[in-house]
Write an enzyme that holds these catalytic residues in place. Structure first.
Site, PDB file in Angstrom:
ATOM      1  N   LYS A   1     -12.640 -45.672 -39.295  1.00  0.00           N
ATOM      2  CA  LYS A   1     -12.862 -47.422 -38.866  1.00  0.00           C
ATOM      3  C   LYS A   1     -13.702 -47.594 -38.330  1.00  0.00           C
ATOM      4  O   LYS A   1     -14.175 -49.087 -38.545  1.00  0.00           O
ATOM      5  CB  LYS A   1     -11.051 -47.716 -38.671  1.00  0.00           C
ATOM      6  CG  LYS A   1      -9.323 -46.793 -38.966  1.00  0.00           C
ATOM      7  CD  LYS A   1      -8.424 -47.038 -37.345  1.00  0.00           C
ATOM      8  CE  LYS A   1      -6.714 -46.626 -38.598  1.00  0.00           C
ATOM      9  NZ  LYS A   1      -5.849 -46.797 -38.384  1.00  0.00           N
TER      10      LYS A   1
ATOM     11  N   ASP B   1      -1.963 -53.301 -36.335  1.00  0.00           N
ATOM     12  CA  ASP B   1      -1.262 -52.284 -37.169  1.00  0.00           C
ATOM     13  C   ASP B   1       0.223 -53.603 -37.320  1.00  0.00           C
ATOM     14  O   ASP B   1       0.951 -52.765 -37.816  1.00  0.00           O
ATOM     15  CB  ASP B   1      -0.811 -51.632 -35.869  1.00  0.00           C
ATOM     16  CG  ASP B   1      -1.769 -50.177 -36.615  1.00  0.00           C
ATOM     17  OD1 ASP B   1      -2.478 -49.888 -37.334  1.00  0.00           O
ATOM     18  OD2 ASP B   1      -2.386 -49.341 -34.991  1.00  0.00           O
TER      19      ASP B   1
ATOM     20  N   GLN C   1      -4.150 -44.965 -32.355  1.00  0.00           N
ATOM     21  CA  GLN C   1      -3.842 -44.359 -32.794  1.00  0.00           C
ATOM     22  C   GLN C   1      -2.652 -43.028 -33.376  1.00  0.00           C
ATOM     23  O   GLN C   1      -2.704 -43.126 -32.138  1.00  0.00           O
ATOM     24  CB  GLN C   1      -5.421 -43.769 -33.157  1.00  0.00           C
ATOM     25  CG  GLN C   1      -5.526 -42.214 -34.490  1.00  0.00           C
ATOM     26  CD  GLN C   1      -5.467 -43.767 -36.067  1.00  0.00           C
ATOM     27  OE1 GLN C   1      -5.725 -45.147 -36.307  1.00  0.00           O
ATOM     28  NE2 GLN C   1      -4.574 -42.647 -36.849  1.00  0.00           N
TER      29      GLN C   1
HETATM   30  N1  GUN Z   1      -1.811 -43.326 -38.135  1.00  0.00           N
HETATM   31  C1  GUN Z   1      -1.453 -43.286 -39.047  1.00  0.00           C
HETATM   32  N2  GUN Z   1      -1.657 -44.579 -39.606  1.00  0.00           N
HETATM   33  C2  GUN Z   1      -1.817 -44.848 -38.490  1.00  0.00           C
HETATM   34  C3  GUN Z   1      -1.867 -46.544 -38.979  1.00  0.00           C
HETATM   35  O1  GUN Z   1      -1.701 -47.157 -39.616  1.00  0.00           O
HETATM   36  N3  GUN Z   1      -1.932 -47.276 -37.263  1.00  0.00           N
HETATM   37  C4  GUN Z   1      -1.568 -46.768 -36.242  1.00  0.00           C
HETATM   38  N4  GUN Z   1      -1.769 -46.682 -35.258  1.00  0.00           N
HETATM   39  N5  GUN Z   1      -1.633 -45.494 -36.704  1.00  0.00           N
HETATM   40  C5  GUN Z   1      -1.873 -45.024 -37.339  1.00  0.00           C
END
Ligand code: GUN
Length: 307
Positions: free
Chosen positions: A59, A126, A103
């Site tokens: 990311k 998100d 995350q």
């Molecule tokens: N962990 C796995 N997928 C995601 C996601 O889409 N967002 C976040 N914040 N954590 C994750």
């Protein structure tokens, strides 16, 4: 007798479509930079989960590539919930931070819902905050979850107008299944959600023009679940052991499904790259929403206190 081989579904190239989305984001970042606007994304990782480390690294890397400022915050696995909430409060208050991503999963002693709902909804890239979830259901312009948004783009690129098509979403998670069903409904599809208590899930799925699989069960959906010509979006990313190590497979049995479907996302290289692309697009949307909110605030202040 000579048998003709089946016509195989075409691959939906998530890598290429994600690259297109990232180009759009990069162009917009350049335009904003000329106005001295520099969108920034804060990413918080608590603990050392190896898969999360990889996701966060990717990311941050992609953000840098498109010119979005990325701020990495790390707390140890023993960090308290109050420490996490204090950091979020600091990021909420910082006008230079446009997007906040925590995350998941978080260590077991931390209340995930409390953390998600501590994020200012206008910075919730998100789209997990209940205010954004509610806004999505009501069709208001809000930040929407990245993976379903990416799947919608794949479907629009593949099918064009989705209006009137029957979509079956397999799985009802808050992160993928539920928002996916809502977005498909907004695109004027007839939508069914199939889950672990559904009676005869394969029969329901065989009615679908579009199948979106998000259950986390490797290879569950094979050709026998599909109507000929269906478009299949496989959100699953399952790590399975092989003799030489491991490999990633989706929720769809790709080799079998492609003998019946008309188009299908491979794993990897299908949905995966779209999630990060839409995270960065959401960071731009967040910065735009925040500028709009500041303008509205100024208007209200000007009305209340005439200059
Ligand atoms: N962990 C796995 N997928 C995601 C996601 O889409 N967002 C976040 N914040 N954590 C994750």
């Amino acid at each position: 007798m000579i048998s003709t081989p089946p016509v195989l579904a075409r691959d939906i190239d998530g890598k290429a479509i994600a690259a297109q989305v990232l180009d759009e984001v990069r162009d917009e970042v350049r335009v904003l930079a000329r106005q001295q606007i520099h969108p920034a994304l804060a990413v918080l990782l608590v603990g050392e989960d190896p898969a999360s480390e990889v996701y966060v690294r990717n990311k941050l890397l992609r953000a840098q590539e498109v010119g979005i400022r990325s701020l990495e915050y790390r707390l140890t696995a023993t960090a308290s919930q109050d420490e996490v909430l204090a950091l979020i409060a600091q990021l909420n208050a910082d006008v230079a931070v446009n997007g906040i991503l925590v995350q998941l999963p978080l260590p077991a002693h931390i209340d995930e819902a409390a953390v998600i709902h501590a994020i200012d909804p206008i910075k919730d890239v998100d789209g997990f905050h209940r205010e954004n979830v509610g806004g999505l259901v009501q069709g208001i312009e809000v930040l929407t979850p990245c993976t379903p948004s990416g799947c919608m783009r794949l479907l629009q690129e593949t099918c064009g107008d989705l209006s009137g098509l029957h979509a079956v979403v397999i799985g009802r998670s808050n992160i993928v299944g539920k928002p996916m069903a809502t977005l498909l409904l907004q695109a004027h599809c007839s939508v069914s959600v199939v889950h672990s208590r559904s009676v005869d899930a394969p029969a329901l799925c065989r009615l679908a023009d579009i199948v979106v699989a998000a259950v986390g069960r490797p290879g569950l959906i094979d050709a026998s679940w599909l109507k000929p010509g269906a478009v299949v979006i496989d959100v699953g990313i399952n790590r399975i052991a092989t003799e030489t190590g491991h490999r990633l497979v989706g929720d769809v049995d790709y080799a079998s499904a492609r003998t019946v479907a008309s188009a299908i996302t491979p794993v990897p290289g299908g949905v995966g790259p779209m999630t990060i692309a839409y995270l960065l697009k959401n960071t731009l949307v967040a910065s735009q929403l925040q500028r709009g909110a500041r303008v509205r605030e100024r208007l209200v202040v000007d009305e209340v206190v005439p200059g």
